[in-house]
Design a protein around this motif. Structure first.
Motif, PDB file in Angstrom:
ATOM      1  N   ARG A   1      15.299  39.596 -26.185  1.00 42.23           N
ATOM      2  CA  ARG A   1      14.646  38.989 -27.337  1.00 42.23           C
ATOM      3  C   ARG A   1      13.144  39.292 -27.313  1.00 42.23           C
ATOM      4  NH1 ARG A   1      16.588  32.904 -26.559  1.00 42.23           N
ATOM      5  NH2 ARG A   1      16.041  33.544 -24.421  1.00 42.23           N
ATOM      6  N   ASN A   2      12.616  39.592 -28.483  1.00 40.03           N
ATOM      7  CA  ASN A   2      11.189  39.912 -28.638  1.00 40.03           C
ATOM      8  C   ASN A   2      10.747  41.081 -27.763  1.00 40.03           C
ATOM      9  OD1 ASN A   2      10.807  37.892 -30.539  1.00 40.03           O
ATOM     10  ND2 ASN A   2      10.253  36.371 -29.006  1.00 40.03           N
ATOM     11  N   ASN A   3      11.672  41.954 -27.421  1.00 41.10           N
ATOM     12  CA  ASN A   3      11.330  43.191 -26.719  1.00 41.10           C
ATOM     13  C   ASN A   3      11.171  44.271 -27.781  1.00 41.10           C
ATOM     14  OD1 ASN A   3      11.523  45.754 -25.447  1.00 41.10           O
ATOM     15  ND2 ASN A   3      12.604  44.872 -23.703  1.00 41.10           N
ATOM     16  N   GLY A   4       9.924  44.676 -28.010  1.00 38.86           N
ATOM     17  CA  GLY A   4       9.641  45.599 -29.106  1.00 38.86           C
ATOM     18  C   GLY A   4       9.954  47.047 -28.822  1.00 38.86           C
ATOM     19  N   GLY A   5      10.518  47.356 -27.639  1.00 37.62           N
ATOM     20  CA  GLY A   5      10.948  48.724 -27.357  1.00 37.62           C
ATOM     21  C   GLY A   5      10.077  49.412 -26.332  1.00 37.62           C
ATOM     22  N   GLY A   6       9.962  50.738 -26.458  1.00 38.55           N
ATOM     23  CA  GLY A   6       9.206  51.523 -25.489  1.00 38.55           C
ATOM     24  C   GLY A   6       9.792  52.907 -25.317  1.00 38.55           C
ATOM     25  N   LEU A   7       9.942  53.309 -24.078  1.00 38.04           N
ATOM     26  CA  LEU A   7      10.319  54.680 -23.753  1.00 38.04           C
ATOM     27  C   LEU A   7      11.827  54.893 -23.845  1.00 38.04           C
ATOM     28  CD1 LEU A   7       7.971  55.181 -20.668  1.00 38.04           C
ATOM     29  CD2 LEU A   7       7.567  55.882 -23.040  1.00 38.04           C
ATOM     30  N   LEU A   8      12.213  55.980 -24.518  1.00 38.01           N
ATOM     31  CA  LEU A   8      13.629  56.301 -24.686  1.00 38.01           C
ATOM     32  C   LEU A   8      14.327  56.498 -23.356  1.00 38.01           C
ATOM     33  CD1 LEU A   8      16.121  57.149 -26.362  1.00 38.01           C
ATOM     34  CD2 LEU A   8      15.133  59.451 -26.492  1.00 38.01           C
ATOM     35  N   ASP A   9      13.693  57.224 -22.422  1.00 31.59           N
ATOM     36  CA  ASP A   9      14.366  57.502 -21.156  1.00 31.59           C
ATOM     37  C   ASP A   9      14.630  56.219 -20.371  1.00 31.59           C
ATOM     38  OD1 ASP A   9      11.690  57.038 -20.501  1.00 31.59           O
ATOM     39  OD2 ASP A   9      11.674  58.479 -18.859  1.00 31.59           O
ATOM     40  N   GLN A  10      13.769  55.207 -20.535  1.00 34.76           N
ATOM     41  CA  GLN A  10      13.997  53.933 -19.848  1.00 34.76           C
ATOM     42  C   GLN A  10      15.156  53.173 -20.483  1.00 34.76           C
ATOM     43  OE1 GLN A  10      12.163  52.742 -16.982  1.00 34.76           O
ATOM     44  NE2 GLN A  10      11.740  54.942 -17.041  1.00 34.76           N
ATOM     45  N   ALA A  11      15.284  53.244 -21.803  1.00 34.86           N
ATOM     46  CA  ALA A  11      16.427  52.609 -22.461  1.00 34.86           C
ATOM     47  C   ALA A  11      17.731  53.238 -21.994  1.00 34.86           C
ATOM     48  CB  ALA A  11      16.295  52.728 -23.973  1.00 34.86           C
ATOM     49  N   VAL A  12      17.729  54.557 -21.823  1.00 32.90           N
ATOM     50  CA  VAL A  12      18.927  55.260 -21.362  1.00 32.90           C
ATOM     51  C   VAL A  12      19.253  54.877 -19.933  1.00 32.90           C
ATOM     52  CG1 VAL A  12      19.898  57.528 -20.835  1.00 32.90           C
ATOM     53  CG2 VAL A  12      18.629  57.185 -22.961  1.00 32.90           C
ATOM     54  N   SER A  13      18.249  54.850 -19.056  1.00 34.73           N
ATOM     55  CA  SER A  13      18.514  54.550 -17.648  1.00 34.73           C
ATOM     56  C   SER A  13      18.924  53.102 -17.444  1.00 34.73           C
ATOM     57  CB  SER A  13      17.291  54.891 -16.788  1.00 34.73           C
ATOM     58  OG  SER A  13      16.151  54.164 -17.203  1.00 34.73           O
ATOM     59  N   VAL A  14      18.385  52.190 -18.247  1.00 30.93           N
ATOM     60  CA  VAL A  14      18.806  50.788 -18.169  1.00 30.93           C
ATOM     61  C   VAL A  14      20.268  50.657 -18.594  1.00 30.93           C
ATOM     62  CG1 VAL A  14      18.518  48.517 -19.242  1.00 30.93           C
ATOM     63  CG2 VAL A  14      16.519  49.759 -18.381  1.00 30.93           C
ATOM     64  N   SER A  15      20.628  51.281 -19.709  1.00 29.81           N
ATOM     65  CA  SER A  15      22.030  51.243 -20.152  1.00 29.81           C
ATOM     66  C   SER A  15      22.941  51.862 -19.116  1.00 29.81           C
ATOM     67  CB  SER A  15      22.166  51.986 -21.492  1.00 29.81           C
ATOM     68  OG  SER A  15      21.318  51.459 -22.479  1.00 29.81           O
ATOM     69  N   ASP A  16      22.502  52.971 -18.546  1.00 30.01           N
ATOM     70  CA  ASP A  16      23.278  53.710 -17.550  1.00 30.01           C
ATOM     71  C   ASP A  16      23.695  52.819 -16.392  1.00 30.01           C
ATOM     72  OD1 ASP A  16      24.372  55.537 -15.797  1.00 30.01           O
ATOM     73  OD2 ASP A  16      22.609  56.829 -15.696  1.00 30.01           O
ATOM     74  N   MET A  17      22.809  51.903 -15.991  1.00 27.41           N
ATOM     75  CA  MET A  17      23.103  51.055 -14.837  1.00 27.41           C
ATOM     76  C   MET A  17      24.324  50.183 -15.052  1.00 27.41           C
ATOM     77  SD  MET A  17      19.330  49.928 -13.463  1.00 27.41           S
ATOM     78  CE  MET A  17      20.062  49.045 -12.084  1.00 27.41           C
ATOM     79  N   PHE A  18      24.635  49.866 -16.314  1.00 36.00           N
ATOM     80  CA  PHE A  18      25.736  48.947 -16.596  1.00 36.00           C
ATOM     81  C   PHE A  18      26.965  49.648 -17.181  1.00 36.00           C
ATOM     82  CE2 PHE A  18      21.770  46.497 -16.919  1.00 36.00           C
ATOM     83  CZ  PHE A  18      22.015  45.531 -15.955  1.00 36.00           C
ATOM     84  N   LEU A  19      26.981  50.979 -17.134  1.00 40.06           N
ATOM     85  CA  LEU A  19      28.097  51.742 -17.674  1.00 40.06           C
ATOM     86  C   LEU A  19      28.608  52.739 -16.644  1.00 40.06           C
ATOM     87  CD1 LEU A  19      26.628  52.569 -21.221  1.00 40.06           C
ATOM     88  CD2 LEU A  19      28.413  50.889 -20.713  1.00 40.06           C
TER      89      LEU A  19
END
Length: 449
Positions: free
Chosen positions: A246-264
């Protein structure tokens, strides 16, 4: 973002009178010659427009009432062109480019807010956790109309952000316009914003809570530390996990990918598509997800944007997590920062759209939660008065290419009971759903039938 409206109106009224008089004379003088037919070659039109721009600049240099700052005027023209494309493209001069690099590294001096520009004002997308802005109660959707008593109208977003940043310990006054409230001033003390983008805790029921406040260069290492901490205290098997975006306005694409990767475990996280082949790419997860088989909830709201929506969309589409909260912001585009070299700054340009694993574009739509839960109690009348704040409402926002439109605000599935005195109803309900077994790891929300 305050303005002396009476003085401004007077000056505009006088100015319009002078301009109209001069224009009438000019028009009568040029009306006689017949205009040439418009050229059919788009490149010819562009060259003619560039010649027109050069002529206007020369006229301003020669005839404007005071000497103009030509580099500043040129920079404003460049920014005007780019911001007319979409709200996220723009020019970064050398100082702004360095500032952006510092911000994405996770530490800088300022107030701690993610912002955009709307109607000449600075609009808050989200305040960052434990920063001067969040502690002062700044909210998503707030408009900052003046800084230290000086109106923001007429400034670029980069100029306004530059004014809000400064040395640690210095004070700044901002004027805030919030729907349903009279404009008010807030005095903030600048701090070094050390974005500890991930924090975590474990409750007495072994429900792990992971808060991700932004996606900067530190996010993935800090998330790994959080996962390790929860694993050590639960023997690697917590009862459930809540990821708060919540209220996370985003940031770096590669970090979004690596965060998702950890749970998949394998499979697609997100894909991007642009005009060029180089802008078309599919990002895949590796094997070895953490907390495999542990039920998971992701919390989102209208301040969850961009990289946050990539994570929420990936975990929702892959049926790894149940999404709870309110519809996200709806920023489904990717920006590329292109350095221009030789201290000329950089170009921030929207180069692609991103798609969740199901091929779904959330541009101007947002991620819709599986369970909609309001943070505050609402009546139908109050809901009708709420002014929507989303990507779709920004000037020049890209439309959803499928022609879909964001759903109108609706009454949530759940909201706090009358007389609720807790601090965070959405988080409390998320934890309770995990404790009650209403969420499974493989199928998400258990639904009747």
């Amino acid at each position: 973002m305050k303005e002396v409206w009476n003085m401004r109106s007077l000056m505009i009224g006088t100015g319009v009178g002078l301009i109209l008089g001069a224009t009438a004379v000019g028009l009568s003088a040029i009306a006689a010659p017949q205009s040439a037919p418009p050229p059919s070659d788009p490149r010819t039109v562009t060259y003619q427009q560039l010649e027109l721009f050069a002529e206007i600049l020369a006229r301003a240099r020669q005839d404007y009432v005071t000497e103009i700052d030509e580099p500043e005027a040129m920079e404003a023209a460049i920014n005007g062109m780019l911001t007319s494309l979409d709200p996220h493209s723009g020019y970064l001069n050398a100082d702004d480019f360095k500032s952006m690099q510092v911000q994405t590294s996770g530490e800088y001096g300022g107030l701690g807010i993610e912002v955009t520009m709307e109607d000449g004002f600075v609009k808050v997308i989200s305040p960052m956790d434990d920063t001067p802005a969040s502690r002062a109660g700044i909210q998503p959707g707030d408009l900052i109309t003046a800084i230290n008593g000086q109106p923001i109208i007429g400034k670029t977003l980069n100029d306004a952000v530059k004014e809000m940043r400064g040395e640690q310990g210095t004070q700044i006054d901002i004027t805030v316009l919030r729907e349903g409230v009279d404009p008010f001033d807030v005095t903030l003390t600048r701090e070094v914003i050390e974005q500890k983008s991930v924090t975590w805790e474990l409750d007495e029921d072994d429900i792990g809570y992971i808060r991700i406040s932004t996606f900067n260069e530190r996010t993935t290492p800090l998330l790994e530390a959080a996962v390790n901490g929860i694993s050590e205290e639960t023997g690697g098997r917590p009862r459930g996990i809540v990821i708060d975006l919540r209220n996370n306005g985003g940031g770096l694409l590669d970090q979004a990918v690596s965060v998702s990767d950890m749970f998949l475990s394998g499979g697609e996280v997100v894909s991007t598509q642009g005009r060029r082949a180089a802008d078309m790419e599919s990002y895949m997860a590796h094997n070895g997800e953490v907390f495999k088989g542990v039920p998971m909830i992701v919390l989102i709201n209208g301040g969850s944007a961009s990289a946050s929506e990539i994570v929420a969309g990936a975990l929702q589409d892959r049926r790894r997590a149940t999404i709870v909260g309110t519809t996200s912001f709806g920023k489904g585009s990717v920006q590329t920062v292109i350095p221009l070299g030789a201290d000329r700054g950089a170009l921030r340009l929207t180069t692609a759209r991103y798609y969740t694993p199901s091929g779904h574009s959330i541009q101007a739509l947002g991620i819709e939660p599986d369970v909609s839960i309001s943070p505050a109690r609402l009546t139908e009348e109050e809901l009708a008065k709420i002014k929507r704040f989303s990507e779709a409402d920004l000037p020049h926002a890209l439309q959803n290419e499928e022609g879909a439109e964001r759903r109108a605000l609706q009454m949530p599935d759940e909201q706090p009971p009358e007389g609720y005195e807790g601090k965070d109803f959405q988080l409390e309900r998320a934890k309770q759903m995990l404790k009650d077994g209403a969420i499974t790891a493989s199928n998400g929300l258990k639904r009747a039938g």
